[in-house]
Write a protein that holds these residues in place. Sequence first.
Motif, PDB file in Angstrom:
ATOM      1  N   ALA A 222      35.825  46.676  45.562  1.00  0.00           N
ATOM      2  CA  ALA A 222      36.697  47.325  46.541  1.00  0.00           C
ATOM      3  C   ALA A 222      38.166  47.203  46.156  1.00  0.00           C
ATOM      4  CB  ALA A 222      36.458  46.729  47.922  1.00  0.00           C
ATOM      5  N   ALA A 223      38.586  46.014  45.732  1.00  0.00           N
ATOM      6  CA  ALA A 223      39.986  45.820  45.342  1.00  0.00           C
ATOM      7  C   ALA A 223      40.328  46.676  44.131  1.00  0.00           C
ATOM      8  CB  ALA A 223      40.251  44.348  45.050  1.00  0.00           C
ATOM      9  N   GLY A 224      39.393  46.795  43.192  1.00  0.00           N
ATOM     10  CA  GLY A 224      39.622  47.612  42.016  1.00  0.00           C
ATOM     11  C   GLY A 224      39.715  49.088  42.310  1.00  0.00           C
ATOM     12  N   ARG A 225      39.220  49.501  43.467  1.00  0.00           N
ATOM     13  CA  ARG A 225      39.335  50.913  43.879  1.00  0.00           C
ATOM     14  C   ARG A 225      40.607  51.166  44.678  1.00  0.00           C
ATOM     15  NH1 ARG A 225      33.388  53.459  44.873  1.00  0.00           N
ATOM     16  NH2 ARG A 225      32.138  51.879  43.795  1.00  0.00           N
ATOM     17  N   GLY A 226      41.416  50.115  44.844  1.00  0.00           N
ATOM     18  CA  GLY A 226      42.693  50.290  45.523  1.00  0.00           C
ATOM     19  C   GLY A 226      42.682  49.957  46.991  1.00  0.00           C
ATOM     20  N   LEU A 227      41.598  49.413  47.515  1.00  0.00           N
ATOM     21  CA  LEU A 227      41.562  49.039  48.919  1.00  0.00           C
ATOM     22  C   LEU A 227      42.246  47.690  49.124  1.00  0.00           C
ATOM     23  CD1 LEU A 227      37.878  49.974  49.876  1.00  0.00           C
ATOM     24  CD2 LEU A 227      39.955  51.340  50.191  1.00  0.00           C
ATOM     25  N   LYS A 228      42.802  47.515  50.315  1.00  0.00           N
ATOM     26  CA  LYS A 228      43.400  46.225  50.691  1.00  0.00           C
ATOM     27  C   LYS A 228      42.268  45.357  51.225  1.00  0.00           C
ATOM     28  CE  LYS A 228      47.079  44.109  53.471  1.00  0.00           C
ATOM     29  NZ  LYS A 228      47.550  43.267  52.365  1.00  0.00           N
ATOM     30  N   VAL A 229      41.983  44.274  50.497  1.00  0.00           N
ATOM     31  CA  VAL A 229      40.759  43.500  50.722  1.00  0.00           C
ATOM     32  C   VAL A 229      41.084  42.040  51.001  1.00  0.00           C
ATOM     33  CG1 VAL A 229      38.617  42.684  49.639  1.00  0.00           C
ATOM     34  CG2 VAL A 229      39.425  45.027  49.224  1.00  0.00           C
ATOM     35  N   ALA A 230      40.331  41.441  51.923  1.00  0.00           N
ATOM     36  CA  ALA A 230      40.370  39.991  52.135  1.00  0.00           C
ATOM     37  C   ALA A 230      38.934  39.487  52.155  1.00  0.00           C
ATOM     38  CB  ALA A 230      41.070  39.642  53.436  1.00  0.00           C
ATOM     39  N   LEU A 231      38.738  38.285  51.658  1.00  0.00           N
ATOM     40  CA  LEU A 231      37.428  37.637  51.684  1.00  0.00           C
ATOM     41  C   LEU A 231      37.601  36.216  52.183  1.00  0.00           C
ATOM     42  CD1 LEU A 231      34.545  37.669  49.131  1.00  0.00           C
ATOM     43  CD2 LEU A 231      35.559  35.476  49.773  1.00  0.00           C
ATOM     44  N   CYS A 232      36.709  35.772  53.048  1.00  0.00           N
ATOM     45  CA  CYS A 232      36.744  34.391  53.508  1.00  0.00           C
ATOM     46  C   CYS A 232      35.360  33.766  53.369  1.00  0.00           C
ATOM     47  CB  CYS A 232      37.258  34.278  54.942  1.00  0.00           C
ATOM     48  SG  CYS A 232      36.215  35.039  56.195  1.00  0.00           S
TER      49      CYS A 232
END
Length: 518
Positions: free
Chosen positions: A28-38
């Motif tokens: 997802a991050a590589g597609r340009g989305l703003k991503v968070a993971l916990c």
Amino acid sequence: MSTATHPEIYDLLIIGGGINGAGVARDAAGRGLKVALCEQNDFAGATSSASTKLIHGGLRYLEYYEFRLVAEALAEREHLLNIAPHIAWPLRFVMPHVKGLRPRWMIRLGLWLYDHIGGRITLPHSQGIALDRMGAPSGLRADITRGFAYSDAWVDDARLVILNLLSAQEHGADIHARTRLLNARRSDGTWQCELENTVTGARRNVSARALVNAAGPWVAKMDQMLNPADQGGKHAAVKLVRGSHIIVPRLFAGEHAYILQNDDKRIVFMIPYEDKFTLIGTTDVPQESMDNGASISVEEEAYLLRAVNNYLARPIDHADIVWRYAGVRPLFDDEADNPSAVTRDYTLVLQDADNIPCVSIYGGKITTYRRLAESVLEKLAPWTKTRRGPWSKEESLPGGKFKRADRAQELDYLKKKYARLDAHFLTRLFGRHGRLAHVILKEAQTPAELGRDFGGGLVQREVEYLIMHEWASQPEDILWRRTKCGLHMSEQQRAEFTAWFHARNAAKLKTEFKAELE
């Protein structure tokens, strides 16, 4: 109280830091989305560090007609060998043939399918072999003289998780270790979420346009929290299946592994592990809940010992076991009575109440994590605006930017550059970090420049790197997941490292507190 009056807004919030969550974050991050993971504990702290460490199609799944799963897994095997040549490499498997189990014609047919249904395969095809003519003693009973050989691959599972998270971070994702989701609700077109650091107790609010529930064995519990039944949520059933393993001193020479047929129609692996050991697994046992974690039972140990002793020339017993571990597979419940027959395929459950989506991940296997991540992004496509399409099979994971055929050359260069350091130490360091080993070693040319030697191949310089760059915050994070050095250390060495680690953290906190006062 929350520290954020105006919550940060993410395109995607991922709950769970195992291989599936890490893979989704990277994609997802590589597609340009703003991503968070916990992740509420350590990354790869449960199932994703307790696998059989294989990248494989799953030869036995052919018996359950899982042709699509096997074909996809074999194709993914090729991709993973290419993007992670430092932590994954081909492994030849030998299947001894014994009378009374699967007939030779069935094995030949299965291996022929295995060689051909995965598309372009670069690994050697299967063949019949004479076990009594192998280059080294087989370690098996003298009357077991015939068998088959085929190709699959091995991977350091916990490091695969970390490298995916590092890649996700490089692409802009926010990665939060030891951070749990306290609550989440749909409101004003987004998920309103409260997160809590499980170490400090600090809380923060975030908003997300979509959620991914990658909580592994806790997926059903998380699904019920996120999608309450009284709000229209419909929940899939999960079947928790425990897979346990034992580790013993090396049982046979050679670089191959064994796949052993058992009389209950299951198979058990014997795999060369960490140079000096053999990894034996796995079991398939129902697990009632995760309330007390997962641990191997006495019955499972006996099962694994009995399975390998049916083949070994020199039987082993409980006293030979130097380590043991268990992981729990959160399989989609397809109502199969036999745990071994429950599908290992993944199932994605989408719930989009109020047009605010949540995808829960059931099942899956480490081999297909990358393709699973692509499928999650496909599910979420109506709600996300990405800058590009699938990409993750082309870009190497951190430290692995070299062709797999050049692995020996890369390692040789490392040994020549650091000629005064122990060659075995460098080999193992490279097997964890690839080209990033140069970043860790920097200009060090002597053992003294690596800092304290904790034993088992673990030195202070790598420890500091793992703390600074790989979210390691507890001794076991380093001993058993970021590295496997704990296996090579004595109990006293592990205790001394643990004491040093806690003293280091205490001193660091004292220094930081003093700086704040000044």
